[in-house]
Write a protein that holds these residues in place. Structure first.
Motif, PDB file in Angstrom:
ATOM      1  N   LEU A  47       0.904  -1.139   0.113  1.00  0.00           N
ATOM      2  CA  LEU A  47       0.050  -0.114  -0.080  1.00  0.00           C
ATOM      3  C   LEU A  47       0.886   1.075   0.121  1.00  0.00           C
ATOM      4  N   ASN A  48       0.864   2.016  -0.983  1.00  0.00           N
ATOM      5  CA  ASN A  48       1.438   3.275  -0.878  1.00  0.00           C
ATOM      6  C   ASN A  48       0.667   4.593  -0.106  1.00  0.00           C
ATOM      7  N   GLU A  49       1.342   5.698   0.029  1.00  0.00           N
ATOM      8  CA  GLU A  49       0.946   6.791   0.796  1.00  0.00           C
ATOM      9  C   GLU A  49      -0.194   7.208   0.338  1.00  0.00           C
ATOM     10  N   TYR A  50      -0.592   6.786  -0.831  1.00  0.00           N
ATOM     11  CA  TYR A  50      -2.151   7.252  -1.434  1.00  0.00           C
ATOM     12  C   TYR A  50      -3.413   6.261  -1.268  1.00  0.00           C
ATOM     13  N   ASN A  51      -2.915   5.352  -0.471  1.00  0.00           N
ATOM     14  CA  ASN A  51      -3.915   4.252  -0.213  1.00  0.00           C
ATOM     15  C   ASN A  51      -4.138   3.444  -1.369  1.00  0.00           C
ATOM     16  N   SER A  52      -3.092   3.372  -2.432  1.00  0.00           N
ATOM     17  CA  SER A  52      -3.348   2.656  -3.714  1.00  0.00           C
ATOM     18  C   SER A  52      -2.364   1.390  -3.634  1.00  0.00           C
ATOM     19  N   LEU A  53      -2.753   0.386  -4.292  1.00  0.00           N
ATOM     20  CA  LEU A  53      -1.925  -0.902  -4.356  1.00  0.00           C
ATOM     21  C   LEU A  53      -1.048  -0.792  -5.279  1.00  0.00           C
ATOM     22  N   ILE A  54       0.460  -1.055  -4.938  1.00  0.00           N
ATOM     23  CA  ILE A  54       1.573  -1.045  -5.996  1.00  0.00           C
ATOM     24  C   ILE A  54       2.185  -2.430  -6.009  1.00  0.00           C
ATOM     25  N   ALA A  55       2.799  -2.836  -6.925  1.00  0.00           N
ATOM     26  CA  ALA A  55       3.588  -4.119  -6.786  1.00  0.00           C
ATOM     27  C   ALA A  55       5.219  -3.667  -6.832  1.00  0.00           C
ATOM     28  N   VAL A  56       5.836  -4.231  -5.966  1.00  0.00           N
ATOM     29  CA  VAL A  56       7.187  -4.085  -5.734  1.00  0.00           C
ATOM     30  C   VAL A  56       7.928  -5.443  -5.673  1.00  0.00           C
ATOM     31  N   PRO A  57       9.195  -5.439  -6.021  1.00  0.00           N
ATOM     32  CA  PRO A  57       9.994  -6.439  -5.834  1.00  0.00           C
ATOM     33  C   PRO A  57      10.009  -6.813  -4.357  1.00  0.00           C
ATOM     34  N   CYS A  58       9.776  -8.052  -4.013  1.00  0.00           N
ATOM     35  CA  CYS A  58       9.976  -8.355  -2.601  1.00  0.00           C
ATOM     36  C   CYS A  58      11.264  -8.367  -1.856  1.00  0.00           C
ATOM     37  N   THR A  59      11.446  -7.578  -0.710  1.00  0.00           N
ATOM     38  CA  THR A  59      12.544  -7.386  -0.156  1.00  0.00           C
ATOM     39  C   THR A  59      12.315  -7.160   1.274  1.00  0.00           C
ATOM     40  N   ARG A  60      13.111  -7.071   2.179  1.00  0.00           N
ATOM     41  CA  ARG A  60      13.009  -7.046   3.570  1.00  0.00           C
ATOM     42  C   ARG A  60      12.141  -5.792   4.050  1.00  0.00           C
ATOM     43  N   ASP A  61      12.681  -4.701   3.484  1.00  0.00           N
ATOM     44  CA  ASP A  61      12.212  -3.337   3.745  1.00  0.00           C
ATOM     45  C   ASP A  61      10.666  -3.238   3.291  1.00  0.00           C
ATOM     46  N   ASP A  62      10.317  -3.865   2.200  1.00  0.00           N
ATOM     47  CA  ASP A  62       8.793  -3.522   2.037  1.00  0.00           C
ATOM     48  C   ASP A  62       7.666  -4.884   2.516  1.00  0.00           C
ATOM     49  N   LYS A  63       6.755  -4.343   3.500  1.00  0.00           N
ATOM     50  CA  LYS A  63       6.190  -5.445   3.851  1.00  0.00           C
ATOM     51  C   LYS A  63       4.796  -5.504   2.951  1.00  0.00           C
ATOM     52  N   PRO A  64       4.484  -6.757   2.566  1.00  0.00           N
ATOM     53  CA  PRO A  64       3.359  -7.000   1.520  1.00  0.00           C
ATOM     54  C   PRO A  64       2.022  -6.651   2.308  1.00  0.00           C
TER      55      PRO A  64
END
Length: 159
Positions: A25-42
């Motif tokens: 979820l980005n800061e605008y409450n939209s779903l985006i797809a990102v590479p899976c890393t330890r920093d990003d919590k799906p």
């Protein structure tokens, strides 16, 4: 694989594509797809079956509502400039589940294809939830399966 149609309470899933992109979820409450890393919590996606027996014909797949765990946000298919788009709408998934009549803009046909799943819009047949092979792009809808966008996802129960 768990069948969301047989649930009595929300199932919780992490969705990733074959390139290991996960939904956040980005800061605008939209779903985006990102590479899976330890920093990003799906985000955890909650699912509930549709209880409208007029729509559940026992065909292929399961009719489900999808929401963001911990938030009153549900995936919704609407039009922007006469074009079907995937949005997040403020709605409680349990309220959708309790409706006697299917809320088609919030409803998806979940089908399995091998070890992956697809999610087709009920409001816009032939349009599938999709993400781009480029990171940090919106999760969207497409009719062009297997081309620019990925429409097959791993639907992993949250641990």
């Amino acid at each position: 694989m768990v069948n969301p149609q047989t649930q009595g309470s929300p199932g919780s899933y992490i969705i990733r594509d074959i390139q290991q992109m996960v939904w956040v979820l980005n800061e605008y409450n939209s779903l985006i797809a990102v590479p899976c890393t330890r920093d990003d919590k799906p985000v955890s996606i909650l699912t509930m079956p549709c209880t409208d027996t007029e729509l559940n014909d026992g065909g292929e797949g399961s009719l489900i509502y999808m929401g963001v765990k911990g938030m009153d946000l549900c995936l919704y298919c609407g039009e922007v400039e006469n074009y079907p788009t995937l949005q997040l709408e403020e709605e409680n998934i349990m309220d959708l589940y309790k409706e006697k009549t299917a809320q088609k803009p919030f409803l998806f046909l979940h089908c399995t294809e091998g070890s992956t799943s697809t999610f087709q819009s009920v409001a816009y047949p032939g349009w599938f939830i999709a993400d781009s092979s480029e990171g940090h792009q919106p999760v969207t809808l497409t009719q062009e399966r297997g081309k620019t966008y990925t429409t097959n996802f791993y639907f992993d129960p949250e641990k």
